[in-house]
Design a protein around this motif. Structure first.
Motif, PDB file in Angstrom:
ATOM      1  N   THR A  18       0.826  -1.199   0.000  1.00 22.08           N
ATOM      2  CA  THR A  18       0.000   0.000   0.000  1.00 22.08           C
ATOM      3  C   THR A  18       0.863   1.253   0.000  1.00 22.08           C
ATOM      4  N   GLY A  19       0.788   2.014  -1.076  1.00 22.01           N
ATOM      5  CA  GLY A  19       1.400   3.336  -1.096  1.00 22.01           C
ATOM      6  C   GLY A  19       0.402   4.339  -0.553  1.00 22.01           C
ATOM      7  N   VAL A  20       0.869   5.333   0.208  1.00 21.63           N
ATOM      8  CA  VAL A  20      -0.021   6.345   0.786  1.00 21.63           C
ATOM      9  C   VAL A  20       0.450   7.741   0.377  1.00 21.63           C
ATOM     10  N   TYR A  21      -0.538   8.639   0.142  1.00 23.33           N
ATOM     11  CA  TYR A  21      -0.261   9.979  -0.367  1.00 23.33           C
ATOM     12  C   TYR A  21      -1.262  10.949   0.237  1.00 23.33           C
ATOM     13  N   GLY A  43      -1.333  -5.100   0.195  1.00 21.96           N
ATOM     14  CA  GLY A  43      -2.147  -4.201  -0.614  1.00 21.96           C
ATOM     15  C   GLY A  43      -3.629  -4.224  -0.324  1.00 21.96           C
ATOM     16  N   ASP A  44      -4.421  -3.930  -1.362  1.00 21.53           N
ATOM     17  CA  ASP A  44      -5.867  -3.681  -1.274  1.00 21.53           C
ATOM     18  C   ASP A  44      -6.148  -2.535  -0.308  1.00 21.53           C
ATOM     19  N   PRO A  45      -5.607  -1.333  -0.604  1.00 21.70           N
ATOM     20  CA  PRO A  45      -5.677  -0.220   0.334  1.00 21.70           C
ATOM     21  C   PRO A  45      -7.031   0.472   0.394  1.00 21.70           C
ATOM     22  N   VAL A  46      -7.372   0.969   1.579  1.00 20.38           N
ATOM     23  CA  VAL A  46      -8.545   1.810   1.797  1.00 20.38           C
ATOM     24  C   VAL A  46      -8.103   2.959   2.706  1.00 20.38           C
ATOM     25  N   SER A  47      -8.313   4.195   2.262  1.00 18.24           N
ATOM     26  CA  SER A  47      -7.903   5.381   3.016  1.00 18.24           C
ATOM     27  C   SER A  47      -9.120   6.099   3.590  1.00 18.24           C
ATOM     28  N   VAL A  48      -9.054   6.470   4.876  1.00 14.60           N
ATOM     29  CA  VAL A  48     -10.140   7.184   5.535  1.00 14.60           C
ATOM     30  C   VAL A  48      -9.535   8.243   6.457  1.00 14.60           C
ATOM     31  N   ARG A  54      -7.571  12.118  12.164  1.00 11.54           N
ATOM     32  CA  ARG A  54      -6.762  10.897  12.205  1.00 11.54           C
ATOM     33  C   ARG A  54      -6.794  10.220  10.825  1.00 11.54           C
ATOM     34  N   LEU A  55      -5.646   9.770  10.327  1.00 10.42           N
ATOM     35  CA  LEU A  55      -5.560   9.038   9.063  1.00 10.42           C
ATOM     36  C   LEU A  55      -5.579   7.541   9.351  1.00 10.42           C
ATOM     37  N   TYR A  56      -6.437   6.809   8.624  1.00 14.15           N
ATOM     38  CA  TYR A  56      -6.524   5.357   8.732  1.00 14.15           C
ATOM     39  C   TYR A  56      -6.207   4.752   7.372  1.00 14.15           C
ATOM     40  N   GLU A  57      -5.313   3.779   7.327  1.00 10.64           N
ATOM     41  CA  GLU A  57      -5.032   3.053   6.091  1.00 10.64           C
ATOM     42  C   GLU A  57      -5.230   1.568   6.352  1.00 10.64           C
TER      43      GLU A  57
END
Length: 193
Positions: A18-21, A43-48, A54-57
């Motif tokens: 999972t790449g995050v941006y 992988g199979d990322p979900v960003s909230v 607060r950032l959740y990955e």
């Protein structure tokens, strides 16, 4: 703005997970990592983004269960938590949501939904929830066992204005995924999952 991807190098020879941006100025400037700052995963990322910023990955962990990384400082540092262990083969096609309605009785409660492959919920859509920002999780709640189906996959979860939780997923009735999708499963909770 917070987003993610299944990241790799190009041409593809290494899968990073999972790449995050993210952008803190409305998407004019971006910070991010193809190789996740919270460690490799499958992988199979979900960003909230939670109501408190607060950032959740959410992602499939390297053990093929479900994991979540949480940042309280705009991505500078991350803490990882296990949502669910590998059920036997794989916890797959996940989705994640946080209740972001300030007046909700369940504000900041996290929800993760996916399909178990293996274990007692084999081929079923399951949900877990966390009441402490992803640190600890409920046991799996089977959402699709009441359906006459072969497979329940491709889940999505959303919260409503009064703390409702809505879950949907694809239902396969035939004995093979090549037979095609036959319907949409739906479940609703009014008590925080």
């Amino acid at each position: 703005v917070f987003s993610s991807s299944n990241a790799s190098n190009w041409p593809v020879s290494t899968i990073y997970g999972t790449g995050v941006y993210w952008s803190l100025d409305g998407s004019s400037n971006w910070t991010g990592f193809d190789q996740p700052p919270f460690g490799s995963n499958s992988g199979d990322p979900v960003s909230v983004i939670g109501v408190d910023g607060r950032l959740y990955e959410n992602y499939i962990s390297n053990s093929l269960g479900q994991g979540v990384a949480v940042s309280t400082d705009n991505g500078v540092s991350w803490t990882t938590h296990t949502v669910a262990p590998n059920p036997g083969s794989l916890a797959d096609k996940n989705h994640f949501m946080v209740d972001k309605t300030p007046s909700s009785p369940y504000v900041n409660r996290s929800y993760c939904i996916w399909t178990d492959f293996g274990g007692i919920n084999d081929y079923d859509a399951v949900l877990r929830y966390s009441t402490n920002y992803g640190q600890n999780w409920s046991t799996s709640i089977n959402l699709s066992s009441g359906l006459s189906s072969y497979l329940n996959q491709g889940a999505n979860v959303q919260t409503g204005p009064n703390g409702e939780v809505y879950a949907t997923w694809t239902v396969y009735i035939g004995s093979n995924v090549n037979d095609g999708e036959d319907g949409i499963g739906f479940a609703k909770s009014t008590d925080g999952g």
